[in-house]
Design an enzyme around this catalytic site. Structure first.
Site, PDB file in Angstrom:
ATOM      1  N   ALA A   1       0.505  -1.422   0.183  1.00  0.00           N
ATOM      2  CA  ALA A   1      -0.196   0.424  -0.103  1.00  0.00           C
ATOM      3  C   ALA A   1       0.925   1.320   0.327  1.00  0.00           C
ATOM      4  CB  ALA A   1      -0.701   0.006   1.345  1.00  0.00           C
TER       5      ALA A   1
ATOM      6  N   ARG B   1       5.136 -12.074  -3.970  1.00  0.00           N
ATOM      7  CA  ARG B   1       5.203 -10.591  -3.316  1.00  0.00           C
ATOM      8  C   ARG B   1       6.239  -9.676  -3.670  1.00  0.00           C
ATOM      9  NH1 ARG B   1       1.472  -7.962   0.525  1.00  0.00           N
ATOM     10  NH2 ARG B   1       0.940 -10.784   0.102  1.00  0.00           N
TER      11      ARG B   1
ATOM     12  N   TYR C   1      -1.972 -22.755  -7.215  1.00  0.00           N
ATOM     13  CA  TYR C   1      -1.559 -21.260  -7.903  1.00  0.00           C
ATOM     14  C   TYR C   1       0.112 -21.613  -8.694  1.00  0.00           C
ATOM     15  CZ  TYR C   1      -1.942 -18.028  -5.181  1.00  0.00           C
ATOM     16  OH  TYR C   1      -2.550 -16.763  -4.437  1.00  0.00           O
TER      17      TYR C   1
ATOM     18  N   ASP D   1      -4.875  -1.954   4.453  1.00  0.00           N
ATOM     19  CA  ASP D   1      -5.344  -2.867   6.037  1.00  0.00           C
ATOM     20  C   ASP D   1      -5.390  -1.676   6.782  1.00  0.00           C
ATOM     21  OD1 ASP D   1      -5.400  -4.610   4.433  1.00  0.00           O
ATOM     22  OD2 ASP D   1      -3.117  -6.142   5.090  1.00  0.00           O
TER      23      ASP D   1
END
Length: 401
Positions: A15, A107, A214, A292
């Site tokens: 973020a 990530r 995945y 968050d």
């Protein structure tokens, strides 16, 4: 906002870095203050749906994320115990419909893409915020290394355990959901191809739990993430080491493909899922919470990071267009809170449907169009951040206040 405005972003995760990029794209410069000694984030995978990809393109990182993202053909859902096909979420068709792909990322790769192009001197590592003081014309930030920083506006991107949120609202702690997660990352070559056929992105659902597996980084790695109802308290945090045997016991009587996948796991972590209540407490005055810190949610709509990226783009547009940051933040909250609260409700609804105890009823609801393991996501994915950033959002009645 004048380009000389001093902006501090507290938190250098997804973020925070996305917001720094977004502000840069509209001619505003921000200083990022991160408590860790290096930019980076523990964890394995991040999913971004089409509207979030559009937001990332709009802040200038489209090419960088395309270079490291894996395009998911879609989620193929099976019954956990029988292996029976339940539902396909075709993401290639979705990409055509919505005009942007659905990506999965490691990530670390996504963080690198967001950090690229930012001025390294504007990232201040090893700065853990300990206090803030709101003044009429600025906010004074105090860090544990003794540094003090005055900023005209502060953007709090410091996560679910936000120090800034606590400073503003006291013991406004995130709530434990009674849900826990297992995570594991495998080498792609170690996983037989047939385990993840036909799409390379498989979901197994069972009573009170589900599991997703995945490919990321092409097919070099396989990310496993699970979720289950539990009456046990599990701490929040991605680095709690788990026991692979305990993880396997969480999924009794698995069908052969799932059993094979679980047998390969040698290391795993676990954590509890915490959410924010649906509250208007997103900031005040010269301080704005995002990601968050403002709206931690269950992962069952795949929108945690996506909503942070929408935050980043839309906040930058309001700051670009307004002379007064207080007014910009108020407008940001006005258009963001109804949409995000709707997505939080969607996430809770999806979790309940995925974890139905009656498999036959679940199958019948999917077959008759009365339910879906993905919920009703068209309104989420069809959102156009670049043209709708200043408009009241559309939220279906089922997910509206």
């Amino acid at each position: 906002m004048p380009s000389s405005c001093k902006i501090a972003i507290v938190g250098g995760g997804l973020a925070g870095l996305a917001t720094a990029q977004a502000l840069k794209s509209v001619g505003l410069k921000a200083e990022v203050f991160e408590q860790a000694p290096a930019l980076g984030e523990i964890g394995a995978a991040v999913n971004t749906s089409p509207q979030a990809v559009k937001a990332l393109r709009a802040i200038g990182v489209g090419e960088k994320i395309a270079a490291v993202g894996t395009r998911s053909p879609g989620i193929y859902t099976r019954n956990m115990q029988t292996g029976e096909f339940l539902e396909l979420n075709d993401r290639m068709k979705a990409a055509e419909k919505y005009g942007a792909p659905y990506y999965t990322f490691h990530r670390a790769d996504l963080l690198d893409g967001l950090a690229g192009g930012l001025d390294p001197s504007a990232a201040h590592l090893g700065h853990r915020l300990t206090a803030l003081e709101e003044r009429s014309d600025c906010v004074l930030l105090t860090f544990d290394n003794g540094a003090q920083v005055e900023a005209e506006i502060v953007i709090a991107a410091d996560g679910v355990r936000s120090v800034i949120r606590r400073a503003l609202y006291g013991a406004d702690n995130p709530s434990y959901t009674g849900q826990m997660v297992w995570r594991s990352l495998l080498n792609g070559d170690d996983v037989p191809k047939e385990v993840l056929e036909p799409t390379g992105h498989i979901q197994w659902v069972g009573p009170g739990c589900h599991l997703l597996a995945y490919y990321i980084r092409g097919t070099r790695q396989v990310n496993i993430v699970t979720q289950e109802d539990t009456d046990k308290w599990v701490e929040e945090g991605w680095s709690t080491r788990g026991d692979p045997d305990e993880m396997r016991l969480s999924f009794p009587n698995p069908e052969p493909r799932l059993a094979k996948l679980l047998s390969i796991v040698t290391e795993c972590s676990k954590w509890g899922l915490f959410t924010r209540p649906l509250t208007q407490n997103w900031g005040r005055g010269r301080i704005q919470l995002i990601g968050d810190a403002a709206h931690a949610m269950l992962p069952n709509a795949g929108q945690g990071a996506c909503q942070a990226f929408e935050d980043a783009y839309i906040l930058s547009r309001w700051l670009e267009s307004a002379k007064d940051p207080v007014e910009a933040f108020a407008n940001f909250r006005r258009v963001r809170i109804p949409r995000v609260h709707g997505i939080q409700r969607l996430s809770f609804s999806n979790a309940k449907f995925k974890h139905m105890r009656d498999a036959a009823a679940q199958k019948d609801m999917v077959a008759t169009g009365k339910g879906s393991v993905h919920g009703s996501s068209d309104w989420v994915w069809s959102y156009e951040p670049t043209s709708e950033w200043n408009k009241e959002p559309t939220v279906p009645t089922a997910y509206a206040a």
